[in-house]
Write an enzyme that holds these catalytic residues in place. Structure first.
Site, PDB file in Angstrom:
ATOM      1  N   GLY A  84       4.545 -10.839   4.058  1.00  0.00           N
ATOM      2  CA  GLY A  84       5.280 -10.909   5.305  1.00  0.00           C
ATOM      3  C   GLY A  84       4.524 -11.660   6.391  1.00  0.00           C
ATOM      4  N   LYS A 105       4.534 -10.896   9.365  1.00  0.00           N
ATOM      5  CA  LYS A 105       4.014  -9.930  10.338  1.00  0.00           C
ATOM      6  C   LYS A 105       2.494  -9.829  10.260  1.00  0.00           C
ATOM      7  CE  LYS A 105       3.982  -5.088  11.629  1.00  0.00           C
ATOM      8  NZ  LYS A 105       2.585  -4.886  11.213  1.00  0.00           N
ATOM      9  N   HIS A 140       9.306   0.382   3.120  1.00  0.00           N
ATOM     10  CA  HIS A 140      10.387   0.393   4.097  1.00  0.00           C
ATOM     11  C   HIS A 140      11.211  -0.878   3.930  1.00  0.00           C
ATOM     12  CE1 HIS A 140       7.825  -2.440   6.208  1.00  0.00           C
ATOM     13  NE2 HIS A 140       6.882  -1.525   6.354  1.00  0.00           N
ATOM     14  N   SER A 162       4.697   0.475   8.237  1.00  0.00           N
ATOM     15  CA  SER A 162       4.507   1.848   7.760  1.00  0.00           C
ATOM     16  C   SER A 162       3.913   2.716   8.850  1.00  0.00           C
ATOM     17  CB  SER A 162       3.594   1.844   6.531  1.00  0.00           C
ATOM     18  OG  SER A 162       4.155   1.080   5.483  1.00  0.00           O
ATOM     19  N   ARG A 163       3.161   2.118   9.770  1.00  0.00           N
ATOM     20  CA  ARG A 163       2.529   2.877  10.846  1.00  0.00           C
ATOM     21  C   ARG A 163       3.530   3.351  11.899  1.00  0.00           C
ATOM     22  NH1 ARG A 163      -3.102   2.174  10.744  1.00  0.00           N
ATOM     23  NH2 ARG A 163      -3.787   0.616   9.240  1.00  0.00           N
ATOM     24  N   HIS A 167       9.468  -4.195   3.214  1.00  0.00           N
ATOM     25  CA  HIS A 167       9.100  -4.405   1.816  1.00  0.00           C
ATOM     26  C   HIS A 167      10.329  -4.774   0.985  1.00  0.00           C
ATOM     27  CE1 HIS A 167       5.857  -1.491   3.140  1.00  0.00           C
ATOM     28  NE2 HIS A 167       5.153  -2.500   2.688  1.00  0.00           N
ATOM     29  N   MET A 190       0.837  -1.201   0.000  1.00  0.00           N
ATOM     30  CA  MET A 190       0.000   0.000   0.000  1.00  0.00           C
ATOM     31  C   MET A 190       0.874   1.253   0.000  1.00  0.00           C
ATOM     32  SD  MET A 190      -3.515  -0.769   2.042  1.00  0.00           S
ATOM     33  CE  MET A 190      -2.883  -0.649   3.709  1.00  0.00           C
ATOM     34  N   LEU A 212       8.973  -3.895  11.707  1.00  0.00           N
ATOM     35  CA  LEU A 212       8.842  -2.791  10.764  1.00  0.00           C
ATOM     36  C   LEU A 212       7.402  -2.684  10.285  1.00  0.00           C
ATOM     37  CD1 LEU A 212      12.029  -2.952   8.523  1.00  0.00           C
ATOM     38  CD2 LEU A 212      11.592  -1.598  10.565  1.00  0.00           C
ATOM     39  N   GLN A 245      -3.666 -12.013   7.608  1.00  0.00           N
ATOM     40  CA  GLN A 245      -3.771 -11.695   6.188  1.00  0.00           C
ATOM     41  C   GLN A 245      -3.144 -12.805   5.347  1.00  0.00           C
ATOM     42  OE1 GLN A 245      -2.854  -7.678   4.277  1.00  0.00           O
ATOM     43  NE2 GLN A 245      -0.938  -8.753   3.907  1.00  0.00           N
TER      44      GLN A 245
END
Length: 302
Positions: free
Chosen positions: A150, A152, A36, A189-190, A39, A32, A187, A156
């Site tokens: 990932g 993480k 970082h 994005s948030r 990714h 999205m 890691l 999903q």
């Protein structure tokens, strides 16, 4: 100097660029944006196995509920292509919502079913339906052979694998271990929303996972107790859930359970909701794992 990837923004541009990627497998990394090092690790792992790599950058509005601020999500498209260039990506597909959803809000969506109603799904109703709908569309549009996600985002990942299997998508879904900072923070994005003090608070999540995994040989109760004790010591981390569940059913594992399990946590730190998890082997010889085995459903259950 590494050549910059082709950037496609429309379906026609994607089809033309995709047709030029001939010979060998094509791997796809869906994002999205706000790229970082996590990714980048996905891209590098994909590059090790595939001849071609496509990265999609699409901020999917279907994944955001009415109480979630889509406009607040970080957008860094000016810098995202630099990471793609550095990692040798062949093609970047960066569409706008009207390209993905030409008729507006889609009347037909892919349902996550019961697995999408627990954990993250309970906190974010409809989130996984929106996620699977766009993942399914992007799988078709990119025509990839391998899709990298990932660990993480464990729930999903599980749902994408179930979708590919249950609806017979011709896709191989590959899990890549969670990428962490040196201090253990996963890691995300948030993370850019976190203040310095928030970031210190957020470290309690990974500490709790490590503490729980360290007690894996003693059984589920010991795992849960050790992780919970760490979180109790950090009152500024407002815990949504801390669970030890089966990796494919997401059912809470009983005390007699031995085999692979998912130790997962979600908490609000400051104004930011964070998630983290670790695969765990419960029982003799147990402990933390980077990813689950290729067939976690075959893991012993008692």
């Amino acid at each position: 100097m590494t050549a910059a990837p082709v950037v496609a923004r429309t379906r026609d541009e994607l089809a033309t660029a995709r047709a030029a990627l001939t010979g060998g497998d094509t791997a796809v990394v869906m994002t999205m944006g706000a790229l970082h090092e996590g990714h980048a690790r996905l891209i590098r792992t994909a590059r090790e196995r595939a001849e071609h790599v496509i990265v999609t950058i699409f901020l999917n509005p279907l994944q955001f509920g009415p109480k979630e601020d889509l406009s607040r999500y970080p957008r860094t498209f000016d810098s995202d292509p630099a990471i793609c260039t550095r990692e040798g990506v062949d093609l970047v597909f960066a569409p706008t919502p009207d390209v993905i959803y030409p008729d507006g809000d889609p009347g037909v969506r892919i349902s996550a079913g019961p697995l999408g109603d627990v954990l993250e799904g309970q906190s974010r109703p409809g989130h996984f339906d929106g996620m699977l709908t766009v993942v399914g569309k992007l799988m078709h549009l990119t025509g990839g052979d391998l899709f990298y996600y990932g660990q993480k985002d464990a729930q999903q990942l599980l749902l994408i694998r179930r979708m590919a299997r249950d609806i017979d998508f011709p896709a191989s879904v590959v899990a890549v271990p969670t990428v962490r900072e040196e201090d253990g923070l996963a890691l995300s994005s948030r993370n850019m929303y976190l203040s310095d003090s928030d970031r210190q608070t957020a470290l309690a999540l990974s500490r709790a996972l490590r503490a729980g995994a360290a007690r894996a040989e003693e059984g589920p109760s010991a795992i849960r107790r050790a992780a919970r004790e760490v979180l109790i010591e950090e009152p500024l981390a407002l815990v949504d859930y801390l669970v030890l569940v089966h990796p494919t059913t997401l059912d809470h594992v009983p005390e007699w359970y031995k085999g692979e399990a998912l130790l997962a946590v979600a908490a609000k730190v400051g104004t930011t909701r964070l998630i983290d998890n670790t695969p765990v082997l419960v029982g003799p010889g147990g402990g933390a794992r980077e990813v689950f085995s290729d067939n976690p459903e075959a893991a012993p259950r008692g």
